[in-house]
Design a protein around this motif. Structure first.
Motif, PDB file in Angstrom:
ATOM      1  N   ARG A  63       0.821  -1.206   0.000  1.00  0.00           N
ATOM      2  CA  ARG A  63       0.000   0.000   0.000  1.00  0.00           C
ATOM      3  C   ARG A  63       0.860   1.264   0.000  1.00  0.00           C
ATOM      4  O   ARG A  63       1.939   1.290   0.590  1.00  0.00           O
ATOM      5  N   VAL A  64       0.330   2.296  -0.629  1.00  0.00           N
ATOM      6  CA  VAL A  64       1.052   3.565  -0.680  1.00  0.00           C
ATOM      7  C   VAL A  64       0.039   4.702  -0.593  1.00  0.00           C
ATOM      8  O   VAL A  64      -1.074   4.607  -1.116  1.00  0.00           O
ATOM      9  N   ALA A  65       0.423   5.765   0.109  1.00  0.00           N
ATOM     10  CA  ALA A  65      -0.469   6.915   0.308  1.00  0.00           C
ATOM     11  C   ALA A  65       0.292   8.207   0.032  1.00  0.00           C
ATOM     12  O   ALA A  65       1.520   8.275   0.182  1.00  0.00           O
ATOM     13  N   LEU A  66      -0.449   9.230  -0.370  1.00  0.00           N
ATOM     14  CA  LEU A  66       0.114  10.561  -0.620  1.00  0.00           C
ATOM     15  C   LEU A  66      -0.428  11.516   0.427  1.00  0.00           C
ATOM     16  O   LEU A  66      -1.647  11.627   0.619  1.00  0.00           O
ATOM     17  N   LEU A  67       0.456  12.200   1.130  1.00  0.00           N
ATOM     18  CA  LEU A  67       0.076  13.142   2.185  1.00  0.00           C
ATOM     19  C   LEU A  67       0.671  14.513   1.872  1.00  0.00           C
ATOM     20  O   LEU A  67       1.895  14.668   1.798  1.00  0.00           O
ATOM     21  N   ILE A  68      -0.195  15.502   1.660  1.00  0.00           N
ATOM     22  CA  ILE A  68       0.235  16.863   1.336  1.00  0.00           C
ATOM     23  C   ILE A  68      -0.327  17.812   2.390  1.00  0.00           C
ATOM     24  O   ILE A  68      -1.543  17.854   2.613  1.00  0.00           O
ATOM     25  N   THR A  69       0.545  18.570   3.038  1.00  0.00           N
ATOM     26  CA  THR A  69       0.124  19.493   4.086  1.00  0.00           C
ATOM     27  C   THR A  69       0.735  20.867   3.836  1.00  0.00           C
ATOM     28  O   THR A  69       1.957  21.004   3.780  1.00  0.00           O
ATOM     29  N   ASN A  70      -0.102  21.870   3.689  1.00  0.00           N
ATOM     30  CA  ASN A  70       0.375  23.244   3.578  1.00  0.00           C
ATOM     31  C   ASN A  70       0.254  23.919   4.941  1.00  0.00           C
ATOM     32  O   ASN A  70      -0.846  24.023   5.493  1.00  0.00           O
ATOM     33  N   ILE A  71       1.390  24.355   5.463  1.00  0.00           N
ATOM     34  CA  ILE A  71       1.447  24.930   6.805  1.00  0.00           C
ATOM     35  C   ILE A  71       1.861  26.393   6.758  1.00  0.00           C
ATOM     36  O   ILE A  71       1.222  27.262   7.344  1.00  0.00           O
ATOM     37  N   LYS A  72       2.940  26.671   6.035  1.00  0.00           N
ATOM     38  CA  LYS A  72       3.491  28.027   5.968  1.00  0.00           C
ATOM     39  C   LYS A  72       3.299  28.590   4.570  1.00  0.00           C
ATOM     40  O   LYS A  72       3.639  27.944   3.577  1.00  0.00           O
TER      41      LYS A  72
END
Length: 386
Positions: A137-146
């Motif tokens: 299994r593989v997942a994509l995690l994108i987080t915009n913080i700054k």
């Protein structure tokens, strides 16, 4: 109370009740007018396995209230005295008032049993999940913080990123993580993700994007009041759909997006400050509705497949509204996703997990997540720990 008594024996009832008994009890509760013909047929037709039918039966009756639950207990006593005794049920008479049991959330993901996984692999209405595909299994995690404009920085988003990475890892996914991307970089990262060789071996993928947003778009880190930086959410379904990503054909694609979807009722960007513990991820810009439209289907393969199938999405709020984020503990949706998945992913499919997340917001009327663009043809289980 009788419904609590049924809840306490639920797992054992699912394990030990015979298919014949379940059908007899369905006839009994139909005769008692606890359910109507349509509800009875739905329990039978939508739950092919004995275990699922037993779960649906007991949950349906529990949701009908205390009187309905007492009647079911009485029918179990008449139909199968041995099971009634094994379950340790009472006579079905009104019990003294009990203190409601508060839901206890697990701090870590509860593992699925080998028996549960084997049972589900035999069910044609469940997406297949071989141990080898679970391990790929593989997942994509994108987080915009700054953000370039610092007033847009998302305090608490670091916690969301940490918690989601931990959850996805515990569910068996190798996490491809990106932080602080522009709209174009988000698009590029999803395209690159869609080309990973590992997708041929996986049984599913998960894509989690957390940022500011508005209707139909996620905001990139270079967005300002005078210059747009946007990623159209619809691109996810294009890049990971049947045409552009054949490696994921017939495989569940789970999308979670934490971002506002507008603010038509005068909502404005709330800047993080020491005076406010709750923030929102709204970008109040003039409407910019982006859709992928009018594409002609070109497919010369021997097999035709709809260009968008096997998706399920959870968006953090309903259209045109804002979603909230605690400046220390993170977004409300992500907090509930982690709690629900930790506690129930061992036995619930993804649609039921999302329903439980929505239910968690009953006590918080300012926000309501929503399931979106669900094209799952079967039930998908994570089977954590297998």
């Amino acid at each position: 109370m009788a419904e609590q008594e049924l809840f306490n024996v639920r797992s054992k009832f699912v394990e030990k009740a015979s298919k014949e008994l379940i059908n007899q009890l369905l006839d009994d509760i139909l005769g008692d007018r606890i359910v109507n013909v349509g509800e009875k047929d739905s329990i039978i037709e939508e739950n092919q396995s004995k275990a699922d039918r037993a779960r649906c039966l007991i949950d349906t009756v529990r949701n009908k209230g205390n009187d309905a639950s007492r009647k079911l207990i009485a029918h179990i006593q008449i139909r199968d005295p041995a099971l009634y005794s094994t379950l340790g049920l009472s006579s079905g008479q009104p019990a003294p008032p009990e203190t409601p049991v508060e839901q206890k959330w697990s701090e870590t993901v509860i593992k699925t049993t080998e028996e549960f996984w084997i049972e589900k692999q035999k069910d044609k209405d469940v997406y297949p999940a071989a141990k080898s595909s679970i391990r790929n299994r593989v997942a994509l995690l994108i987080t915009n913080i700054k953000f370039t404009d610092k007033k847009w920085n998302r305090s608490g988003a670091e916690t969301d990123e940490k918690n989601m990475e931990k959850l996805l890892t515990c569910l068996g996914y190798e996490v491809v993580k990106h932080t602080n991307l522009t709209g174009k970089a988000i698009d590029d990262s999803i395209i690159k993700f869609s080309k990973l060789p590992k997708l041929k071996e996986t049984d599913s993928v998960a894509v989690v994007i957390m940022s500011h947003g508005k209707q139909d778009v996620v905001i990139g880190v270079n967005h300002t009041e005078t210059s747009s930086d946007e990623f159209p959410i619809n691109n996810i379904y294009t890049h990971l759909g049947s045409k552009e990503c054949p490696a994921l054909l017939d495989k569940p694609k789970i999308i979670i997006i934490q971002a506002c979807r507008g603010g038509e009722e005068g909502s404005v960007l709330v800047i993080d400050s020491a005076n406010s513990a709750l923030d929102c991820d709204d970008v109040n810009q003039p409407g910019s509705f982006l859709f992928a439209g009018g594409e002609n289907i070109e497919d010369d393969a021997l097999r035709l497949a709809h260009k968008e199938k096997d998706f399920i999405s959870l968006l953090s709020c309903t259209p045109d509204t804002v979603s909230y984020r605690h400046t220390c503990s993170g977004s409300l949706v992500i907090q509930f996703v982690v709690k629900v998945f930790n506690t129930f992913a061992c036995e619930n499919d993804i649609e039921e997990l999302f329903r439980k997340v929505l239910q968690s917001f009953e006590a918080f009327p300012l926000q309501m997540p929503t399931k979106d663009r669900c094209t799952l043809l079967k039930r998908f289980y994570f089977f954590p720990g297998i």
